[in-house]
Design a protein around this motif. Sequence first.
Motif, PDB file in Angstrom:
ATOM      1  N   ASN A  18      -5.137   6.086  -6.366  1.00 51.79           N
ATOM      2  CA  ASN A  18      -3.565   6.670  -6.732  1.00 51.79           C
ATOM      3  C   ASN A  18      -3.680   8.290  -5.812  1.00 51.79           C
ATOM      4  O   ASN A  18      -3.006   8.578  -5.317  1.00 51.79           O
ATOM      5  CB  ASN A  18      -3.261   6.912  -8.213  1.00 51.79           C
ATOM      6  CG  ASN A  18      -2.480   5.408  -8.402  1.00 51.79           C
ATOM      7  OD1 ASN A  18      -2.009   4.636  -7.516  1.00 51.79           O
ATOM      8  ND2 ASN A  18      -2.550   5.224  -9.749  1.00 51.79           N
ATOM      9  N   LEU A  19      -4.934   8.789  -6.263  1.00 48.51           N
ATOM     10  CA  LEU A  19      -4.856   9.969  -5.676  1.00 48.51           C
ATOM     11  C   LEU A  19      -5.233  10.101  -4.348  1.00 48.51           C
ATOM     12  O   LEU A  19      -4.411  11.139  -3.824  1.00 48.51           O
ATOM     13  CB  LEU A  19      -6.530  10.614  -6.345  1.00 48.51           C
ATOM     14  CG  LEU A  19      -7.043  12.017  -6.182  1.00 48.51           C
ATOM     15  CD1 LEU A  19      -6.010  12.880  -6.735  1.00 48.51           C
ATOM     16  CD2 LEU A  19      -8.302  12.380  -6.597  1.00 48.51           C
ATOM     17  N   ILE A  20      -5.937   9.275  -3.785  1.00 51.60           N
ATOM     18  CA  ILE A  20      -6.041   9.311  -2.300  1.00 51.60           C
ATOM     19  C   ILE A  20      -4.496   8.799  -1.754  1.00 51.60           C
ATOM     20  O   ILE A  20      -4.228   9.639  -0.666  1.00 51.60           O
ATOM     21  CB  ILE A  20      -6.865   8.020  -1.778  1.00 51.60           C
ATOM     22  CG1 ILE A  20      -8.464   8.600  -2.354  1.00 51.60           C
ATOM     23  CG2 ILE A  20      -6.871   8.094  -0.355  1.00 51.60           C
ATOM     24  CD1 ILE A  20      -9.231   7.204  -2.126  1.00 51.60           C
ATOM     25  N   ARG A  21      -3.907   7.812  -2.110  1.00 55.70           N
ATOM     26  CA  ARG A  21      -2.698   7.379  -1.593  1.00 55.70           C
ATOM     27  C   ARG A  21      -1.707   8.658  -1.697  1.00 55.70           C
ATOM     28  O   ARG A  21      -1.222   9.000  -0.498  1.00 55.70           O
ATOM     29  CB  ARG A  21      -2.020   6.206  -2.277  1.00 55.70           C
ATOM     30  CG  ARG A  21      -1.022   5.590  -1.599  1.00 55.70           C
ATOM     31  CD  ARG A  21      -0.778   4.218  -2.239  1.00 55.70           C
ATOM     32  NE  ARG A  21      -0.822   4.302  -3.705  1.00 55.70           N
ATOM     33  CZ  ARG A  21      -0.180   4.702  -4.577  1.00 55.70           C
ATOM     34  NH1 ARG A  21       1.027   5.584  -4.285  1.00 55.70           N
ATOM     35  NH2 ARG A  21      -0.512   4.555  -5.995  1.00 55.70           N
ATOM     36  N   GLU A  22      -1.461   9.387  -2.703  1.00 52.65           N
ATOM     37  CA  GLU A  22      -0.479  10.311  -2.673  1.00 52.65           C
ATOM     38  C   GLU A  22      -1.023  11.656  -1.708  1.00 52.65           C
ATOM     39  O   GLU A  22       0.097  12.122  -1.060  1.00 52.65           O
ATOM     40  CB  GLU A  22      -0.633  11.033  -4.147  1.00 52.65           C
ATOM     41  CG  GLU A  22       0.233  10.494  -5.020  1.00 52.65           C
ATOM     42  CD  GLU A  22       0.123  10.827  -6.458  1.00 52.65           C
ATOM     43  OE1 GLU A  22       0.080  12.222  -6.580  1.00 52.65           O
ATOM     44  OE2 GLU A  22       0.435  10.172  -7.359  1.00 52.65           O
ATOM     45  N   THR A  23      -2.407  11.653  -1.515  1.00 54.17           N
ATOM     46  CA  THR A  23      -2.707  12.932  -0.815  1.00 54.17           C
ATOM     47  C   THR A  23      -2.466  12.505   0.927  1.00 54.17           C
ATOM     48  O   THR A  23      -1.787  13.074   1.614  1.00 54.17           O
ATOM     49  CB  THR A  23      -4.179  12.911  -0.768  1.00 54.17           C
ATOM     50  OG1 THR A  23      -4.488  13.360  -2.071  1.00 54.17           O
ATOM     51  CG2 THR A  23      -4.583  14.047   0.067  1.00 54.17           C
TER      52      THR A  23
END
Length: 164
Positions: free
Chosen positions: A152-157
């Motif tokens: 999730n962290l990567i996708r949002e970034t």
Amino acid sequence: MGGEMTYELTTRTPEETHDLGRQLGRRIQSGLTIRLNGDLGSGKTCFVQGLARGLEVPEGYDITSPTYALIHEYTGRIPLYHVDLYRLRGSMDAESIGLWELFDAQGVVAVEWEERLDKSDWPETGLRIELHIEADDKRRIQIIGYGLDSDNLIRETVENWNPR
Ligand code: ADP
Ligand code: MG
């Protein structure tokens, strides 16, 4: 673990790689391990310098490569440990520099040269970042998240990333 998504983007200046690190860092809410791979000069340290800004390490702190010290520690919103395993010879050395304790601490642990350790030595969750030199100033960056929070962290970034 298998089936992880790989996110990929391209940066065209060192500032863009720095900014990617910063934007990822801003989103981090709890400790995790980030493994960084790429040839010398691919931008691993540059990325960590941005990460530090995103974690609110004060501007006055110089983020330099920990090649000789092995570990540099910075105080931010969440503690940041910048680790360079280049000089490490194996798991025995990792024990003696206190790497396992770092993995268990509640900090962000950014590690260069992950291949110095066995695969089984790493925490099950976290991020892996691969930097590829495509041209003088161009870097292809792949980011993989292990576990839902990391993904999730990567996708949002990546979805919100727009280089300045
Ligand atoms: P590493 O830690 O992987 O050895 P550094 O971050 O120390 O790499 O150095 C990267 C070098 O490449 C710096 O001199 C930086 O200015 C240069 N560079 C050129 N283009 C880029 C880019 N798009 N992203 C990151 N660094 C870049
Ligand atoms: Mg470096």
